[in-house]
Write a protein that holds these residues in place. Structure first.
Motif, PDB file in Angstrom:
ATOM      1  N   ILE A  98      11.600 110.385  31.777  1.00 18.33           N
ATOM      2  CA  ILE A  98      11.774 108.955  31.504  1.00 18.33           C
ATOM      3  C   ILE A  98      10.474 108.199  31.749  1.00 18.33           C
ATOM      4  CG2 ILE A  98      14.242 108.931  32.018  1.00 18.33           C
ATOM      5  CD1 ILE A  98      13.503 107.630  34.716  1.00 18.33           C
ATOM      6  N   ASP A  99      10.341 107.080  31.045  1.00 18.09           N
ATOM      7  CA  ASP A  99       9.217 106.166  31.228  1.00 18.09           C
ATOM      8  C   ASP A  99       9.769 104.750  31.092  1.00 18.09           C
ATOM      9  OD1 ASP A  99       6.489 105.284  31.449  1.00 18.09           O
ATOM     10  OD2 ASP A  99       6.483 104.967  29.282  1.00 18.09           O
ATOM     11  N   VAL A 100       9.678 103.978  32.161  1.00 15.38           N
ATOM     12  CA  VAL A 100      10.122 102.584  32.158  1.00 15.38           C
ATOM     13  C   VAL A 100       8.918 101.753  32.558  1.00 15.38           C
ATOM     14  CG1 VAL A 100      11.712 100.900  33.151  1.00 15.38           C
ATOM     15  CG2 VAL A 100      12.467 103.261  32.784  1.00 15.38           C
ATOM     16  N   ARG A 101       8.541 100.812  31.716  1.00 16.21           N
ATOM     17  CA  ARG A 101       7.352 100.005  31.996  1.00 16.21           C
ATOM     18  C   ARG A 101       7.528  98.590  31.489  1.00 16.21           C
ATOM     19  NH1 ARG A 101       2.518 102.469  30.437  1.00 16.21           N
ATOM     20  NH2 ARG A 101       3.522 104.464  30.802  1.00 16.21           N
ATOM     21  N   VAL A 102       6.848  97.673  32.154  1.00 11.97           N
ATOM     22  CA  VAL A 102       6.789  96.277  31.713  1.00 11.97           C
ATOM     23  C   VAL A 102       5.701  96.194  30.648  1.00 11.97           C
ATOM     24  CG1 VAL A 102       6.285  93.912  32.427  1.00 11.97           C
ATOM     25  CG2 VAL A 102       7.572  95.427  33.946  1.00 11.97           C
ATOM     26  N   ILE A 103       6.005  95.484  29.565  1.00 12.75           N
ATOM     27  CA  ILE A 103       5.053  95.356  28.453  1.00 12.75           C
ATOM     28  C   ILE A 103       4.695  93.883  28.261  1.00 12.75           C
ATOM     29  CG2 ILE A 103       5.728  97.466  27.278  1.00 12.75           C
ATOM     30  CD1 ILE A 103       7.582  95.825  25.492  1.00 12.75           C
ATOM     31  N   PRO A 104       3.493  93.612  27.744  1.00 16.30           N
ATOM     32  CA  PRO A 104       3.086  92.207  27.583  1.00 16.30           C
ATOM     33  C   PRO A 104       3.756  91.516  26.394  1.00 16.30           C
ATOM     34  CG  PRO A 104       1.327  93.674  26.872  1.00 16.30           C
ATOM     35  CD  PRO A 104       2.413  94.536  27.436  1.00 16.30           C
ATOM     36  N   GLN A 105       4.065  92.257  25.352  1.00 13.13           N
ATOM     37  CA  GLN A 105       4.688  91.693  24.154  1.00 13.13           C
ATOM     38  C   GLN A 105       5.396  92.810  23.391  1.00 13.13           C
ATOM     39  OE1 GLN A 105       1.523  90.105  21.785  1.00 13.13           O
ATOM     40  NE2 GLN A 105       0.576  92.080  21.442  1.00 13.13           N
ATOM     41  N   GLU A 122       3.329 114.167  32.246  1.00 10.00           N
ATOM     42  CA  GLU A 122       4.009 113.044  32.894  1.00 10.00           C
ATOM     43  C   GLU A 122       3.090 112.173  33.736  1.00 10.00           C
ATOM     44  OE1 GLU A 122       7.581 114.247  34.900  1.00 10.00           O
ATOM     45  OE2 GLU A 122       7.968 115.818  33.436  1.00 10.00           O
ATOM     46  N   SER A 123       1.805 112.456  33.736  1.00 12.14           N
ATOM     47  CA  SER A 123       0.894 111.721  34.622  1.00 12.14           C
ATOM     48  C   SER A 123       0.770 110.237  34.259  1.00 12.14           C
ATOM     49  CB  SER A 123      -0.486 112.372  34.627  1.00 12.14           C
ATOM     50  OG  SER A 123      -1.064 112.297  33.337  1.00 12.14           O
ATOM     51  N   ALA A 124       0.909 109.874  33.017  1.00 15.44           N
ATOM     52  CA  ALA A 124       0.748 108.473  32.609  1.00 15.44           C
ATOM     53  C   ALA A 124       2.084 107.721  32.556  1.00 15.44           C
ATOM     54  CB  ALA A 124       0.079 108.408  31.244  1.00 15.44           C
ATOM     55  N   LEU A 125       3.176 108.385  32.908  1.00 12.89           N
ATOM     56  CA  LEU A 125       4.487 107.747  32.838  1.00 12.89           C
ATOM     57  C   LEU A 125       4.781 106.992  34.128  1.00 12.89           C
ATOM     58  CD1 LEU A 125       6.497 110.609  31.131  1.00 12.89           C
ATOM     59  CD2 LEU A 125       5.204 108.755  30.079  1.00 12.89           C
ATOM     60  N   THR A 126       5.537 105.912  34.003  1.00 11.70           N
ATOM     61  CA  THR A 126       5.841 105.068  35.155  1.00 11.70           C
ATOM     62  C   THR A 126       7.325 104.755  35.211  1.00 11.70           C
ATOM     63  OG1 THR A 126       5.507 103.012  33.949  1.00 11.70           O
ATOM     64  CG2 THR A 126       3.582 103.958  35.016  1.00 11.70           C
TER      65      THR A 126
END
Length: 178
Positions: A98-105, A122-126
């Motif tokens: 899974i990857d859940v992130r806040v996006i600017p737009q 998976e290193s760049a996933l948050t």
């Protein structure tokens, strides 16, 4: 009279009795590969539809603030997602990323691709659920094992031969009391 006309009818039939078995043997292997490939591809499509629905249902906890209020960590979110997978839930947590992130737009977004190298990186996933009103992107990858050889060569993007299914949703968090 020709020599063929003097033969009895039963001798001519006996020479052709094994022809159907030989023809079936030649056609059966490709036929069964085709049938198993169709069934496995149908399973992939069903699994993808179930994954999409599970992703939307589990993401609702983030959108409504339930994940923030209950301090829902990434593992608990994954467990909630797998709980929505129904009969496909066995082994789900081992196959899911899974990857859940806040996006600017919502537009012109290019989040990192964990499959860029041909293996799941998976290193760049948050896992960041954001605050009330935040724009959030939820991405889920599910490794569906494939058995049919030709299908795994045609569908798989990774060296393991699994089909990597993905589901994505983006939303604005509701104004909850955080």
């Amino acid at each position: 009279m020709s020599p063929l006309s003097t033969r009895s009818g039963s001798q001519g039939r006996r020479r052709r009795e094994g022809a159907a078995a030989v023809e079936f043997a030649l056609v059966a292997t490709p036929f069964f590969f085709l049938i198993f490939g169709i069934l496995e591809l149908a399973l992939v499509f069903v699994t993808n539809a179930v994954l999409e629905n599970a992703t939307l249902s589990a993401s609702r906890m983030i959108r409504t603030g339930q994940a923030d209020v209950e301090n829902l960590e990434a593992g608990a979110f994954e467990t909630a997602l797998c709980g929505q997978m129904g009969v496909l839930a066995s082994g789900c947590e081992d196959r899911t990323t899974i990857d859940v992130r806040v996006i600017p737009q919502f537009r012109n977004l290019t989040p990192p691709d964990p499959l860029a190298t041909g293996e799941m990186n998976e290193s760049a996933l948050t896992y960041v659920t954001g605050d009330p009103g935040s724009l959030v992107l939820v991405r889920v990858w599910y490794a569906q094992p494939l058995v049919t050889p030709f299908l795994s060569q045609a569908v798989s993007r990774v060296s393991s031969g699994d089909a990597i299914l993905s589901a994505t949703t983006a939303f604005r968090n509701e104004p909850y009391d955080g």
